[in-house]
Structures are given as structure tokens and as C-alpha cells.
Motif scaffolding. Structure first.
Motif, PDB file in Angstrom:
ATOM      1  N   ALA A 191      34.248  40.610  47.604  1.00 56.51           N
ATOM      2  CA  ALA A 191      35.093  41.778  47.332  1.00 56.51           C
ATOM      3  C   ALA A 191      36.572  41.425  47.412  1.00 56.51           C
ATOM      4  O   ALA A 191      37.389  41.993  46.682  1.00 56.51           O
ATOM      5  N   THR A 192      36.933  40.468  48.266  1.00 54.98           N
ATOM      6  CA  THR A 192      38.340  40.103  48.407  1.00 54.98           C
ATOM      7  C   THR A 192      38.911  39.586  47.098  1.00 54.98           C
ATOM      8  O   THR A 192      40.034  39.921  46.715  1.00 54.98           O
ATOM      9  N   GLN A 193      38.143  38.764  46.388  1.00 58.31           N
ATOM     10  CA  GLN A 193      38.612  38.293  45.083  1.00 58.31           C
ATOM     11  C   GLN A 193      38.716  39.445  44.095  1.00 58.31           C
ATOM     12  O   GLN A 193      39.635  39.497  43.276  1.00 58.31           O
ATOM     13  N   PRO A 242      49.366  40.561  51.031  1.00 62.71           N
ATOM     14  CA  PRO A 242      49.661  39.344  50.275  1.00 62.71           C
ATOM     15  C   PRO A 242      49.321  39.464  48.786  1.00 62.71           C
ATOM     16  O   PRO A 242      50.034  38.915  47.942  1.00 62.71           O
ATOM     17  N   SER A 243      48.263  40.179  48.475  1.00 58.71           N
ATOM     18  CA  SER A 243      47.889  40.362  47.071  1.00 58.71           C
ATOM     19  C   SER A 243      48.976  41.122  46.318  1.00 58.71           C
ATOM     20  O   SER A 243      49.293  40.799  45.161  1.00 58.71           O
ATOM     21  N   VAL A 244      49.547  42.126  46.962  1.00 61.45           N
ATOM     22  CA  VAL A 244      50.633  42.899  46.344  1.00 61.45           C
ATOM     23  C   VAL A 244      51.880  42.036  46.190  1.00 61.45           C
ATOM     24  O   VAL A 244      52.532  42.028  45.130  1.00 61.45           O
ATOM     25  N   GLY A 264      30.430  39.807  45.371  1.00 67.85           N
ATOM     26  CA  GLY A 264      30.721  41.228  45.406  1.00 67.85           C
ATOM     27  C   GLY A 264      30.845  41.737  43.986  1.00 67.85           C
ATOM     28  O   GLY A 264      30.528  41.034  43.025  1.00 67.85           O
ATOM     29  N   TYR A 265      31.317  42.958  43.840  1.00 73.84           N
ATOM     30  CA  TYR A 265      31.536  43.486  42.488  1.00 73.84           C
ATOM     31  C   TYR A 265      32.527  44.624  42.528  1.00 73.84           C
ATOM     32  O   TYR A 265      32.752  45.237  43.578  1.00 73.84           O
ATOM     33  N   PHE A 312      40.651  33.699  34.213  1.00 72.10           N
ATOM     34  CA  PHE A 312      41.457  32.521  34.524  1.00 72.10           C
ATOM     35  C   PHE A 312      41.516  32.224  36.020  1.00 72.10           C
ATOM     36  O   PHE A 312      42.144  31.243  36.431  1.00 72.10           O
ATOM     37  N   LEU A 313      40.874  33.052  36.811  1.00 71.28           N
ATOM     38  CA  LEU A 313      40.849  32.850  38.261  1.00 71.28           C
ATOM     39  C   LEU A 313      39.558  32.163  38.694  1.00 71.28           C
ATOM     40  O   LEU A 313      39.585  31.098  39.314  1.00 71.28           O
ATOM     41  N   VAL A 314      38.420  32.760  38.367  1.00 66.26           N
ATOM     42  CA  VAL A 314      37.135  32.134  38.707  1.00 66.26           C
ATOM     43  C   VAL A 314      36.197  32.032  37.510  1.00 66.26           C
ATOM     44  O   VAL A 314      35.226  31.292  37.542  1.00 66.26           O
ATOM     45  N   PHE A 315      36.474  32.779  36.461  1.00 60.73           N
ATOM     46  CA  PHE A 315      35.664  32.910  35.256  1.00 60.73           C
ATOM     47  C   PHE A 315      34.307  33.533  35.548  1.00 60.73           C
ATOM     48  O   PHE A 315      34.010  34.631  35.111  1.00 60.73           O
TER      49      PHE A 315
END
Length: 375
Positions: free
Chosen positions: A92-94, A122-124, A237-238, A255-258
Motif C-alpha cells: 500500500a505504501t507504494q 515525504p511523498s508530498v 497491495g492495491y 515507470f516506478l515498478v511496472f
């Protein structure tokens, strides 16, 4: 130059390392220590010999997408389109990170309710957005008046966490009505609803954003199979979002994990055919009740736990130390690791509260409680 100059090592990593260094019982980081369901292990063993080891489609393993749609319909009576409104994420974090990168632009404001999970800010910041941290009330209910005052034309998103980590609180119908009232005046605001503990609630079933018709076209929900099925290390997660938002999220995801671990996705897909979601709630309720019983004779004051697998306690009757120092001493002198609640606040607000994870086998809980009752 650092992009996150004020971000240090996560408190979860710090306390887990301290626990390992002192051979302490780790009730800090939120991961179960009991065995995974044998049925799930058997599914994995069988799938190893099948052709499920290559990339899945970017959105996810198609049978799993279908199962999530069915689960969402069953649990929340919401119809979602698997191909366009669901995305399997590496935990879920990703999913939360990807959502924020996709939908928050430079100098957009994002409201975060403190105490809050440490990945939000940090994501923001990495999206060049501006975090706006609004404290919850001291009983951990939202202060909707302060939240509304913080909203403006610059506000792009409000992040809610329900059930709430670290406090175990759940939002009620009145909370959602007040949130919806705020959104009527700010049509540009999106809701990111972190619901990773959605199936771990007790006396009251949590109200999901999925059930709120006024939110569906402007809400992204994040869920976690790792939390629900005790496989946190799988990082599966989803997220669910309306197609117009999901299209933007997928642009970043590719482009992050595909795509996400194919074997884990296939295993969870098969497991959903045989597991009872309802059993999760009763399983963790038994854990919560047992841990609370074990601490009855301690000097800790137990706060209500409405959901999640965390128990917040006050140590005010034991020590005047700040919560970080108390947690460090708890590890070194008593052999139990916990998380200080002040680290979930932007201003390090210290209410003499710490968080224990009770997603542990009974032997571990008993050994920890025996030590905690010595304080």
C-alpha cells in the motif's frame, strides 16, 4: 543537496534495530510473527511449478483484479471495473506514493492528520507539494473545524487513514458527513483514503470510503493484502480509483515498478477463493482482548482500540520521561520494544503515549506482558 533534508531513519527501523541489539521482544514494528495460513503456503508450493513467473500486465494479474472487484462488491456493495479502476501495487505504501506523485503538483497543499503514518509527508515533499499537518483532537477524533479552516484553493488532497495507525480509531458516519460537507465547497480536493487495516476492526465495522457515493469520483483508496493475510514481506497491495484518476496514477506506476511480484499475485488470487475475510476480524479481536487482559495488572493505562493490530497505552503513571526516551529505556532495561507516539506528529507532541503491536503469537505477548507488568 538532499531532497528530504529533515527526514531521518524511520522510527520503526530505529526501534527494531534497538530491539535486535538488546535481544528485546519487538512489539514496535507492525508485522505478525505467527505462521502464515498453511493453505496459502500450499498454494504457493503448487504455483512454483506453474508458469506464473514472468511479468504480469501493468495493472495486475487479471484473475486477481477480478477477485478484488468481487471482494469490493461483496464487502462494500461498490461495483468497480477491474481493468480500469484497480491497480496492484508493491504494498500500500507504494500505492500511496505513486498516487501522490501522479496527482499532486508543485506547491499543491496536502492535508495530513496527525498523528500520521510517516510515509505521507515525504511523498508530498518529493512531489514538490506542501504538507499541511493538522492535529487530531487528544481523543484522536478529527477536528473538522480546523480541517476546514486549513482548506483553500491551494488544497489538492486530504489524506485520511481509517482504521487509524497508530491510534486504532475508526471514522464514524458523522465524520464522513462533515468531510463531504467540506468537499462541497472545494471541488478540486481529492481524498486519499488509507484503509490497509480495513478488515481488522472490532465492535464496530469501519465505514469505508467505498460506501460513500459522494466520494467515489474523487477518492483513491489504498488496501493491503500484506496486512490482511499476515504476509507483510510479500509487499502486495492495491488501490482503487475512478478511471480518470487511475489513468494518471498508472503513468507513474509504469515507470516506478511496472508490475508486482507475479507469484505472490497468483497465490493471493487463488487464496481469495477459500479464505474468509470475516475470520480476520475475529482472529485479531481475540489477540487484542488477550493482550489487554495480560496488561490489566500493569501500571499502563490502555486506550480504546477500535481497529488495527496496535494498542496505544499511557505510561504517565510510570514515568515523566518523554516518550522517545521511555521507549529506549523500555528496550534496554525491560526488553520490550514499542513505538513513541510523538514521532507521528509534525511537532513531536508528547502525550506520554506509546504503541504496541499485538499481531504476535500468544507466547510472545505473554512474555512481553510479564516484563511490562514489572514497571
Amino acid at each position: 543537496m538532499s531532497k528530504l533534508p529533515n527526514i531521518s531513519t524511520s522510527i520503526f527501523s530505529v526501534m527494531s534495530k534497538l530491539a535486535a541489539d538488546h535481544n528485546a521482544i519487538n512489539l514496535s514494528q507492525g508485522f505478525p510473527n505467527f505462521t502464515v495460513d498453511e493453505r496459502l503456503k500450499n498454494i504457493v508450493a503448487q504455483l512454483v511449478h506453474q508458469e506464473v513467473h514472468q511479468y504480469t500486465p501493468m495493472s495486475g494479474y487479471p484473475p486477481l483484479l477480478q477477485k478484488i472487484a468481487q471482494l469490493t462488491k461483496k464487502q462494500y456493495n461498490r461495483i468497480v471495473i477491474p481493468e480500469s479502476e484497480i491497480l496492484i501495487t508493491t504494498g500500500a505504501t507504494q500505492g500511496i506514493f505513486t498516487t501522490i506523485q501522479a496527482l499532486v503538483n508543485k506547491e499543491d497543499e496536502v492535508i495530513i492528520l496527525d498523528p500520521s503514518y510517516d510515509s505521507y509527508e515525504p511523498s508530498v515533499l518529493l512531489a514538490n507539494g506542501i504538507p499541511v499537518r493538522i492535529p487530531l483532537n487528544d481523543d484522536y477524533t478529527p477536528n473538522w473545524g480546523n480541517i476546514e479552516k486549513a482548506c483553500s484553493s491551494k488544497t489538492r488532497m486530504i489524506i485520511i487513514n481509517n482504521p487509524h495507525n497508530p491510534t486504532g480509531k475508526i471514522l464514524n458516519a458523522s465524520d464522513f458527513e462533515k468531510l463531504e460537507g467540506i468537499l462541497e465547497n472545494f471541488p478540486q480536493i481529492l481524498i486519499l483514503s488509507d484503509e490497509v487495516y480495513e478488515y481488522i476492526t472490532f465492535e464496530e465495522k469501519h465505514i469505508s470510503a467505498h460506501t460513500r457515493k459522494k466520494l467515489l469520483n474523487r477518492c483513491i483508496t489504498a488496501s493491503s493484502f500484506g496486512k490482511s493475510f499476515h504476509v507483510t514481506g510479500w509487499k502486495v497491495g492495491y488501490i482503487i480509483a475512478p478511471e480518470h484518476l487511475m489513468n494518471e496514477i498508472k503513468k507513474v506506476h509504469q515507470f516506478l515498478v511496472f508490475s508486482v511480484n507475479s507469484l505472490a499475485q497468483a497465490a493471493i488470487s487463488d487464496y481469495l477463493d477459500i479464505v474468509s475475510i470475516e475470520e480476520i476480524r475475529s482472529f485479531y479481536k481475540e489477540k487484542r482482548d488477550y493482550f489487554r487482559q495480560l496488561l490489566q495488572n500493569s501500571r499502563f493505562k490502555l486506550l480504546p482500540c477500535e481497529g488495527t493490530y496496535f494498542q496505544v497505552v499511557s505510561y504517565a503513571a510510570i514515568s515523566d520521561e518523554n516518550d522517545v526516551d521511555f521507549c529506549k529505556r523500555l528496550v534496554k532495561e525491560y526488553g520490550v520494544a514499542a513505538i513513541p507516539i510523538s514521532t507521528f506528529y509534525n511537532n513531536a507532541k508528547d502525550l506520554k503515549l506509546i504503541r504496541f503491536c499485538f499481531a504476535k503469537d500468544n507466547q510472545t505477548l505473554e512474555a512481553a506482558a510479564e516484563k511490562l507488568c514489572l514497571l
